[in-house]
Design a protein around this motif. Structure first.
Motif, short mmCIF file in Angstrom:
data_model
loop_
_atom_site.label_atom_id
_atom_site.label_comp_id
_atom_site.label_asym_id
_atom_site.label_seq_id
_atom_site.Cartn_x
_atom_site.Cartn_y
_atom_site.Cartn_z
N ILE A 111 13.17 28.81 22.11
CA ILE A 111 12.34 28.88 23.32
C ILE A 111 10.94 28.35 23.04
N TRP A 112 10.38 28.70 21.89
CA TRP A 112 9.00 28.28 21.62
C TRP A 112 8.89 26.80 21.36
N GLU A 113 9.99 26.13 21.07
CA GLU A 113 9.95 24.68 20.94
C GLU A 113 9.63 24.00 22.27
N LYS A 114 9.99 24.66 23.38
CA LYS A 114 9.73 24.10 24.71
C LYS A 114 8.56 24.80 25.42
N TRP A 115 8.25 26.02 24.99
CA TRP A 115 7.25 26.81 25.70
C TRP A 115 5.93 26.96 24.94
N GLY A 116 5.95 26.84 23.64
CA GLY A 116 4.76 27.14 22.84
C GLY A 116 3.93 25.93 22.51
N PRO A 117 2.73 25.81 23.04
CA PRO A 117 1.83 24.74 22.58
C PRO A 117 1.58 24.89 21.09
N PRO A 118 1.51 23.80 20.34
CA PRO A 118 1.37 23.90 18.88
C PRO A 118 0.20 24.76 18.44
N GLN A 119 -0.92 24.70 19.15
CA GLN A 119 -2.10 25.46 18.75
C GLN A 119 -1.99 26.94 19.10
N GLU A 120 -0.99 27.35 19.89
CA GLU A 120 -0.83 28.75 20.26
C GLU A 120 0.49 29.33 19.76
N ARG A 121 1.29 28.54 19.07
CA ARG A 121 2.64 28.98 18.71
C ARG A 121 2.64 30.18 17.77
N LEU A 168 18.29 42.41 31.58
CA LEU A 168 18.02 41.93 32.93
C LEU A 168 16.73 41.10 32.98
N LEU A 169 15.71 41.56 32.24
CA LEU A 169 14.47 40.80 32.19
C LEU A 169 14.70 39.42 31.59
N TRP A 170 15.54 39.37 30.56
CA TRP A 170 15.84 38.07 29.93
C TRP A 170 16.50 37.13 30.94
N PHE A 171 17.49 37.63 31.68
CA PHE A 171 18.20 36.79 32.63
C PHE A 171 17.31 36.31 33.77
N VAL A 172 16.34 37.14 34.17
CA VAL A 172 15.50 36.80 35.31
C VAL A 172 14.29 35.97 34.90
N VAL A 173 13.66 36.31 33.79
CA VAL A 173 12.36 35.73 33.44
C VAL A 173 12.48 34.53 32.51
N ILE A 174 13.43 34.55 31.59
CA ILE A 174 13.49 33.51 30.57
C ILE A 174 14.15 32.25 31.12
N TYR A 175 13.47 31.12 30.99
CA TYR A 175 13.98 29.81 31.37
C TYR A 175 13.87 28.88 30.16
#
Length: 357
Positions: A111-121, A168-175
């Protein structure tokens, strides 16, 4: 014959100024982190890590209650009965949860490969991984109390319910990526995408697998993670049984407080060993972080087998051998990390610029 024209000093300065302006436009403008989508996802992963570790811990906390009790509602007793230990140390059910644990760990690094900016990862990963500390701390702190007051089945009901909520949170929130996320602001989406484009544009080289396998700093991280997981697995899986069978102490008393403190302090390794890959190879941090965590997940599989064998072969000195082995594994990991661990970017992880002669 065409000749190459030279730019005048004034024209050259004008061109350099234009290039600088273009480069400034490529620099992503940071958006606030408060109430942002990426930090919300980090919080959800925090609770997922919380419930994953907590469910692993309660299996071993309630094992003492399940063995000593004759009915689900009976309270824990303080008798001198010695708990039976099978070939896996009486706790062979613990490794069965490893597939779920490994899938969550591997999933969040992807997930962090698509969501995490390098300077904030590193910050986002720290927020997510800190749920492991909270889960271990909470399960040890209240697991024994719930077992004695309500009965050991309620420990599974409570933490299982928390796990369902996190699911449930994972299914709803995580993309998969910010582009498909429906509740993200336009500015944050552009900030994440532009940050990742800069990273992708400068790292289109294949993974240097051979260089990674020959890198002693990487092996020091892997062995450090392995020895830490050996320590945590031994404390979580065997210490409750050791306290009850050897010292005949109720699991909700002050020896539990010391166990909680030891588990909490041991997770301080996450801020050193686990994040060290961001220092030596920031371009491959996601891959190496997943690889080191995958290597360390071997320890929870080996610990019950080896420790159970030691306990079954030598009932009198079995516990001593278990703790001597724990000391040897952690000492080896510490010495290897102190000798070969580094904090500088490795040569094979640096940016390579192509030049034309």
């Amino acid at each position: 014959m065409a000749t190459k024209t030279e730019l005048s000093p004034t024209a050259r300065e004008s061109k350099n100024a234009q290039d600088m302006q273009v480069d400034e436009t490529l620099i992503p403008r940071k958006v606030p982190s408060l109430c942002s989508a990426r930090y919300g996802i980090a919080l959800v992963l925090h609770f997922c890590n919380f419930t994953t570790i907590a469910q692993n811990v309660i299996m071993n906390i309630t094992m003492v209650a399940m063995v000593n009790s004759t009915s689900p509602q009976s309270q824990l007793n303080d008798s001198s009965e010695v708990l039976p230990v099978d070939s896996f140390g009486g706790l062979s059910k613990a490794p069965k949860s490893l597939p779920a644990k490994s899938s969550i760990l591997g999933g969040q690094f992807a997930i962090w490969e698509k969501w995490g900016p390098p300077q904030e990862r590193s910050r986002l990963c720290s927020i997510a991984l800190s749920g492991m500390l909270l889960g271990c701390f909470t399960a040890i702190l209240i697991g024994g109390f719930i077992s004695e007051t309500l009965g050991w089945p309620f420990v599974f009901y409570i933490f299982g319910g928390v796990g369902c909520v996190c699911c449930l949170l994972w299914f709803v929130v995580i993309y998969d990526d910010p582009v498909s996320y429906p509740w993200i602001s336009t500015s944050e989406k552009e900030y994440i995408i532009s940050s990742l484009k800069q990273q992708v544009g400068s790292s289109k080289q294949p993974l240097p697998i051979k260089a990674m396998l020959r890198s002693l700093p990487i092996w020091s991280i892997c062995l450090g993670c392995f020895s830490h997981q050996w320590l945590v697995s031994t404390m979580v899986v065997y210490i409750p049984t050791y306290i009850s069978s050897v010292y005949h102490v109720n699991i909700r008393d002050v020896t539990t407080a010391l166990l909680t403190l030891s588990c909490g302090l041991s997770t301080l390794c996450q801020s050193g060993i686990y994040i060290n890959v961001l220092d030596i190879a920031p371009r491959y941090s996601s891959f190496l972080m997943g690889a080191s965590r995958g290597f360390s997940s071997i320890a929870p599989v080996i610990v019950p087998t080896v420790s159970g064998f030691l306990l079954s072969q030598d009932p009198e000195f079995g516990w001593r051998n278990v703790f001597f082995l724990l000391f040897a594994v952690n000492l080896l990991g510490l010495l290897f990390y102190l000798i070969f661990g580094e904090a500088d970017v490795q040569e094979w992880a640096k940016e390579r610029k192509l030049t034309r002669l």
